[in-house]
Design an enzyme around this catalytic site. Structure first.
Site, mmCIF file in Angstrom:
data_model
loop_
_atom_site.group_PDB
_atom_site.id
_atom_site.type_symbol
_atom_site.label_atom_id
_atom_site.label_comp_id
_atom_site.label_asym_id
_atom_site.label_seq_id
_atom_site.Cartn_x
_atom_site.Cartn_y
_atom_site.Cartn_z
ATOM 1 N N CYS A 95 58.006 67.573 24.002
ATOM 2 C CA CYS A 95 56.563 67.368 24.096
ATOM 3 C C CYS A 95 55.916 68.421 24.978
ATOM 4 C CB CYS A 95 56.243 65.967 24.621
ATOM 5 S SG CYS A 95 56.229 64.718 23.324
ATOM 6 N N HIS A 172 52.716 67.937 28.959
ATOM 7 C CA HIS A 172 53.202 66.883 28.067
ATOM 8 C C HIS A 172 52.127 66.560 27.036
ATOM 9 C CE1 HIS A 172 55.742 63.563 26.915
ATOM 10 N NE2 HIS A 172 54.839 62.647 27.240
#
Length: 233
Positions: A95, A172
């Site tokens: 991510c 993220h």
């Protein structure tokens, strides 16, 4: 034990769309940049929008909030429809700077809207993992070479040089999607989806922006926020 490590993809709609095309997604939906949270900038985004990916920094303030949020939900509970496709994240960097898991969350929860090409790798993965638990889906993705190879190819196609596979990424990506009348935050690092309240196909983007602004307000000194929206092409 830490899972496999994948190179992070760049937060770039061109890279994202090419990656999804290689996985067999028909380009009737495309990711576009969200240039700002103001209404005039949101107005230039093609509608409808069916998902938004938010990039944000992992900071001490965020980690404190994340822990408090998790404890509150565990004690008070929340409603989460069984229709939500959710998977855990065990792949490091998946991510970071834009994540395959975020993309899977965005597409998997919009299968009624998107179209797949014949023989689509992504469609095959979603069909094979539909009855799995979030943890089982994560493990299945770790060993799904067809997606991993495409991911690594795309990671080298961005406008900036791909970092080392061992380089720590403190950014993220999460997916924000509409499922059964509610807005869900899907983050594979969290134990469950987060229900952010009611939404609709027509108001999804504006409702997502409210959530994004809360992320930014929690870290007012941070500038490393970015968002891309999956909209009708």
């Amino acid at each position: 034990m830490e899972g496999q490590r994948w190179l992070p993809l760049e937060a770039n709609p061109e890279v994202t769309n090419q990656f999804l095309k290689q996985l067999g997604l028909h380009p009737n939906w495309q990711f576009v940049d969200v240039y700002g949270m103001e209404s005039e900038l949101l107005s230039i985004i093609p509608r409808p929008v069916c998902a938004v990916l938010l990039l944000f920094p992992i900071t001490e303030k965020y980690e404190v909030f994340r822990t408090e949020e998790e404890e509150k939900i565990k004690s008070q509970g929340q409603d989460v429809t069984s229709s939500v496709y959710f998977m855990k994240q065990t792949i490091s960097n998946a991510c970071g700077t834009i994540g395959t898991i975020g993309l899977i969350h965005a597409i998997a929860n919009n299968k009624d809207k998107v179209h797949f090409e014949s023989g689509s790798t992504l469609k095959k993965f979603l069909e094979e993992s539909v009855s799995m638990s979030p943890e089982e889906r994560a493990k299945y993705l770790e060993n799904y070479d067809a997606i991993r190879v495409t991911h690594e190819t795309s990671a080298h196609e961005g406008q900036t040089e791909a970092p080392s596979i061992d380089e720590k990424v403190d950014l993220h990506f999460i997916a924000l999607v509409h499922v059964d009348g509610h807005l869900y935050e899907l983050d594979g690092w969290k134990p469950f989806p987060i229900n952010h309240g009611k939404t609709s196909d027509e108001t999804l983007l504006e409702d997502v922006i409210k959530v994004c602004k809360k992320f930014m307000e929690r870290d007012p000194d941070e500038l490393r926020f970015n968002a891309i929206a999956l909209s009708a092409a």
